[in-house]
Motif scaffolding. Structure first.
Motif, PDB file in Angstrom:
ATOM      1  N   GLU A  47       0.815  -1.218   0.000  1.00 27.48           N
ATOM      2  CA  GLU A  47       0.000   0.000   0.000  1.00 27.48           C
ATOM      3  C   GLU A  47       0.848   1.267   0.000  1.00 27.48           C
ATOM      4  N   VAL A  48       2.013   1.172  -0.640  1.00 23.81           N
ATOM      5  CA  VAL A  48       2.884   2.347  -0.769  1.00 23.81           C
ATOM      6  C   VAL A  48       2.227   3.398  -1.662  1.00 23.81           C
ATOM      7  N   THR A  49       1.702   2.952  -2.804  1.00 25.16           N
ATOM      8  CA  THR A  49       1.063   3.899  -3.726  1.00 25.16           C
ATOM      9  C   THR A  49      -0.210   4.458  -3.129  1.00 25.16           C
ATOM     10  N   LEU A  50      -0.956   3.633  -2.405  1.00 19.52           N
ATOM     11  CA  LEU A  50      -2.166   4.105  -1.741  1.00 19.52           C
ATOM     12  C   LEU A  50      -1.839   5.284  -0.831  1.00 19.52           C
ATOM     13  N   GLY A  51      -0.841   5.132   0.027  1.00 24.47           N
ATOM     14  CA  GLY A  51      -0.454   6.226   0.910  1.00 24.47           C
ATOM     15  C   GLY A  51       0.171   7.384   0.165  1.00 24.47           C
ATOM     16  N   GLY A  52       0.881   7.068  -0.922  1.00 22.77           N
ATOM     17  CA  GLY A  52       1.534   8.114  -1.696  1.00 22.77           C
ATOM     18  C   GLY A  52       0.564   9.081  -2.345  1.00 22.77           C
ATOM     19  N   ASN A  53      -0.636   8.602  -2.682  1.00 24.84           N
ATOM     20  CA  ASN A  53      -1.617   9.501  -3.281  1.00 24.84           C
ATOM     21  C   ASN A  53      -1.940  10.662  -2.354  1.00 24.84           C
ATOM     22  N   ARG A  54      -2.108  10.361  -1.059  1.00 23.25           N
ATOM     23  CA  ARG A  54      -2.420  11.427  -0.123  1.00 23.25           C
ATOM     24  C   ARG A  54      -1.210  12.314   0.136  1.00 23.25           C
ATOM     25  N   SER A  55      -0.053  11.705   0.370  1.00 26.05           N
ATOM     26  CA  SER A  55       1.110  12.515   0.707  1.00 26.05           C
ATOM     27  C   SER A  55       1.498  13.425  -0.450  1.00 26.05           C
ATOM     28  N   ALA A  56       1.318  12.947  -1.690  1.00 24.21           N
ATOM     29  CA  ALA A  56       1.644  13.787  -2.845  1.00 24.21           C
ATOM     30  C   ALA A  56       0.720  14.998  -2.915  1.00 24.21           C
ATOM     31  N   LEU A  57      -0.567  14.785  -2.694  1.00 20.53           N
ATOM     32  CA  LEU A  57      -1.491  15.918  -2.706  1.00 20.53           C
ATOM     33  C   LEU A  57      -1.187  16.883  -1.569  1.00 20.53           C
ATOM     34  N   ASP A  58      -0.858  16.344  -0.416  1.00 20.75           N
ATOM     35  CA  ASP A  58      -0.573  17.211   0.724  1.00 20.75           C
ATOM     36  C   ASP A  58       0.685  18.051   0.523  1.00 20.75           C
ATOM     37  N   ARG A  59       1.567  17.619  -0.380  1.00 18.43           N
ATOM     38  CA  ARG A  59       2.781  18.402  -0.657  1.00 18.43           C
ATOM     39  C   ARG A  59       2.558  19.483  -1.705  1.00 18.43           C
ATOM     40  N   VAL A  60       1.373  19.531  -2.297  1.00 19.30           N
ATOM     41  CA  VAL A  60       1.088  20.558  -3.305  1.00 19.30           C
ATOM     42  C   VAL A  60       0.601  21.813  -2.607  1.00 19.30           C
ATOM     43  N   GLY A  61       1.431  22.840  -2.634  1.00 21.60           N
ATOM     44  CA  GLY A  61       1.035  24.128  -2.094  1.00 21.60           C
ATOM     45  C   GLY A  61       0.481  25.008  -3.201  1.00 21.60           C
ATOM     46  N   VAL A  62      -0.657  25.611  -2.969  1.00 32.05           N
ATOM     47  CA  VAL A  62      -1.293  26.490  -3.956  1.00 32.05           C
ATOM     48  C   VAL A  62      -1.037  27.936  -3.552  1.00 32.05           C
ATOM     49  N   LEU A  63      -0.474  28.708  -4.463  1.00 33.03           N
ATOM     50  CA  LEU A  63      -0.189  30.127  -4.192  1.00 33.03           C
ATOM     51  C   LEU A  63      -1.453  30.948  -4.423  1.00 33.03           C
ATOM     52  N   PRO A  64      -2.076  31.453  -3.355  1.00 29.91           N
ATOM     53  CA  PRO A  64      -3.301  32.233  -3.551  1.00 29.91           C
ATOM     54  C   PRO A  64      -2.986  33.614  -4.111  1.00 29.91           C
ATOM     55  N   ARG A  65      -3.917  34.151  -4.878  1.00 29.99           N
ATOM     56  CA  ARG A  65      -3.838  35.532  -5.351  1.00 29.99           C
ATOM     57  C   ARG A  65      -4.702  36.398  -4.453  1.00 29.99           C
ATOM     58  N   VAL A  66      -4.294  37.650  -4.256  1.00 25.26           N
ATOM     59  CA  VAL A  66      -5.007  38.545  -3.347  1.00 25.26           C
ATOM     60  C   VAL A  66      -5.527  39.756  -4.106  1.00 25.26           C
ATOM     61  N   LEU A  67      -6.444  40.475  -3.473  1.00 21.04           N
ATOM     62  CA  LEU A  67      -7.033  41.713  -4.019  1.00 21.04           C
ATOM     63  C   LEU A  67      -7.661  41.477  -5.392  1.00 21.04           C
ATOM     64  N   THR A  68      -8.304  40.329  -5.538  1.00 21.76           N
ATOM     65  CA  THR A  68      -8.936  40.005  -6.831  1.00 21.76           C
ATOM     66  C   THR A  68     -10.397  40.408  -6.879  1.00 21.76           C
ATOM     67  N   GLY A  69     -10.946  40.864  -5.751  1.00 22.15           N
ATOM     68  CA  GLY A  69     -12.335  41.299  -5.738  1.00 22.15           C
ATOM     69  C   GLY A  69     -13.347  40.173  -5.752  1.00 22.15           C
ATOM     70  N   VAL A  70     -12.915  38.966  -5.537  1.00 19.40           N
ATOM     71  CA  VAL A  70     -13.830  37.829  -5.572  1.00 19.40           C
ATOM     72  C   VAL A  70     -14.596  37.745  -4.262  1.00 19.40           C
ATOM     73  N   THR A  71     -15.913  37.562  -4.372  1.00 18.67           N
ATOM     74  CA  THR A  71     -16.737  37.378  -3.177  1.00 18.67           C
ATOM     75  C   THR A  71     -17.276  35.943  -3.122  1.00 18.67           C
ATOM     76  N   THR A  72     -18.125  35.608  -4.049  1.00 18.41           N
ATOM     77  CA  THR A  72     -18.699  34.262  -4.091  1.00 18.41           C
ATOM     78  C   THR A  72     -18.313  33.605  -5.417  1.00 18.41           C
ATOM     79  N   PRO A  73     -17.351  32.702  -5.409  1.00 19.89           N
ATOM     80  CA  PRO A  73     -16.923  32.064  -6.660  1.00 19.89           C
ATOM     81  C   PRO A  73     -18.044  31.243  -7.294  1.00 19.89           C
TER      82      PRO A  73
END
Length: 365
Positions: free
Chosen positions: A38-64
Motif C-alpha cells: 500500500e505504498v502507492t495508496l499512501g503516496g496519493n495522499r502525501s503527494a497531494l498534501d505536498r502541493v502548495g497552492v499560491l493564492p492571489r489577493v485583491l482580486t475582488g472575488v466574493t462568491t466564486p
C-alpha cells in the motif's frame, strides 16, 4: 445499518470513521485497502498534501462560481463520482442512490461495468451517466455491451486501461474476501459471476472472477477499434505516463484520467498528482484531463485545477457516505464538497475553476 443521529460530518474524512462503524471489517478492508504494501495508496495522499497552492489577493472575488464544462456539457462543479464496483456491498440502494445524489448535485456519475445494479436502472435516475468499461474477452460481447449502454442513454464511455490483471490486494487475501451470493455483476452477460463467490487458495475470488471475464491483452489497436464504434465522448482512465496520454489523444480520446486506480493496482507506481502536470503539458490542450486517486475534499480539487486538470473524480468518500446514510448522506457529502471548493476558490482569489487553473503551485514539506 445507517447512522441517523449525531452531528453532521464537517469534512469528507468524517464519513470514513462513520462508515467503518457500520460496515463489516472485511468489507471495510476491501474499500479502504490498496495493493501490495500500500505504498502507492499512501503516496496519493502525501503527494497531494505536498502541493502548495499560491493564492492571489485583491482580486475582488466574493462568491466564486463553481460551474464548469466537461466533455461539452455543463456541470455544477468540476467533479465527477468515480466508477466503483458493487455499490450494493455498502448499502442496499447501491448505484441508483449514488447516481441520484450525483444528479441532485449536478455532477456526472461514472457507472462501473461491475455495478451491482443494471445500467438501465442507473440511467433511469436521470443522472448524467458515463459508463466505465473493462475490456471483455470477446469483441462481440463488447459490441453488445456498447449497444446496451448507448440505448440506456449513457453520455460517455470511460475505458479503464490499468487493469491487465487485478492488483494483489493483501487485505482481501488475508480476509478471504468474497462477494455475498446475492451480489452479482449486473452489467455482464448473464448477470452472474460464480467465481466472485467462491474461493481458491492464494487467489481472491474477485481476482479469479476478473481474470475470467476480462482480457489482459488490451492494445492501442483495440482502443482504435472501440473509437470507430463509439460516436460519443471517449475517456481513457488509468494514465500515468505522459506518452500514453498522447497516444490516447491520437486514437481519439476526448479526455484522459490520470489515475493509479486509487493505489489498488501496481504498488510502487507514482502518485497520480505527481504525474498530473507532466500529462497536462504533454497533451497540450488537445483533450481534457481529470485527476483521480486520493481526492478527499475541496482543497484537493483546487490543487488539481491549479496543476492544470479540468476536474477531479472522487471515489472512496462517496462510498463512505453511501454506507453511512444512502442517497441522503451521499448528497450531503457532495454538498459539503461543493462548499469546501467554493471556500477554497475564494481563499485563493479565484472567481471560478478557470481562474484556478492559472494559479501557481509549489512543493511544500
Amino acid at each position: 445499518m445507517e447512522i441517523t443521529s449525531g452531528p453532521p460530518p464537517a469534512c469528507l474524512a468524517d464519513y470514513a470513521g462513520l462508515a467503518r462503524t457500520v460496515l463489516p471489517p472485511d468489507v471495510w478492508d476491501y474499500l479502504d485497502g490498496g495493493s501490495g504494501a500500500e505504498v502507492t495508496l499512501g503516496g496519493n495522499r502525501s503527494a497531494l498534501d505536498r502541493v502548495g497552492v499560491l493564492p492571489r489577493v485583491l482580486t475582488g472575488v466574493t462568491t466564486p462560481r463553481l460551474r464548469t464544462r466537461l466533455l461539452g456539457r455543463d456541470y455544477a462543479m468540476p467533479v465527477g463520482v468515480a466508477p466503483m464496483a458493487y455499490q450494493r456491498l455498502v448499502h442496499p440502494d447501491g448505484e441508483p442512490a449514488l447516481a441520484t445524489a450525483a444528479r441532485e448535485a449536478g455532477v456526472p456519475y461514472l457507472a462501473s461495468v461491475l455495478g451491482s445494479t443494471p445500467i438501465e436502472q442507473v440511467t433511469a435516475t436521470g443522472a448524467d451517466v458515463w459508463f466505465q468499461l473493462y475490456w471483455l474477452r470477446h469483441r462481440s460481447v463488447v459490441s453488445d455491451l456498447l449497444a446496451r449502454v448507448r440505448a440506456a442513454g449513457c453520455r460517455a464511455l470511460v475505458v479503464t486501461v490499468d487493469v491487465p490483471v487485478l492488483g494483489r490486494r493483501l487485505r482481501d487475501l488475508r480476509n478471504a474476501f468474497r462477494l455475498p451470493p446475492e451480489l452479482v455483476p449486473a452489467n455482464l452477460p448473464g448477470g452472474r459471476d460464480d467465481l466472485a463467490h467462491g474461493g481458491t487458495p492464494g487467489v481472491t475470488p474477485l481476482s479469479a472472477s476478473h481474470d475470467a471475464a476480462f482480457t489482459p491483452a488490451l492494445t492501442w489497436a483495440d482502443l482504435r477499434w472501440l473509437r470507430e464504434r463509439w460516436e460519443l465522448p471517449l475517456v481513457v482512465k488509468g494514465i500515468l505516463d505522459p506518452a500514453d496520454a498522447v497516444r490516447a489523444v491520437d486514437v481519439g480520446a476526448q479526455a484522459v484520467v490520470v489515475s493509479n486506480h486509487g493505489g489498488r493496482q501496481l504498488d510502487g507506481a507514482p502518485a497520480s498528482a505527481t504525474m498530473l502536470p507532466e500529462v497536462v503539458a504533454a497533451v497540450g490542450g488537445r483533450c481534457e484531463v481529470l485527476l483521480d486517486s486520493g481526492i478527499r475534499g475541496g482543497v484537493d480539487v483546487l490543487r488539481a485545477l491549479a496543476m492544470g486538470a479540468d476536474g477531479a473524480l472522487v471515489g472512496r468518500p462517496m462510498l463512505w457516505a453511501l454506507a453511512v446514510g444512502g442517497r441522503r448522506a451521499a448528497g450531503a457529502a457532495l454538498t459539503l464538497l461543493a462548499d469546501e471548493l467554493r471556500d477554497a476558490l475564494a481563499l485563493a482569489g479565484c472567481a471560478d475553476p478557470a481562474a484556478a487553473r492559472a494559479l501557481r503551485t509549489v512543493q511544500v514539506g
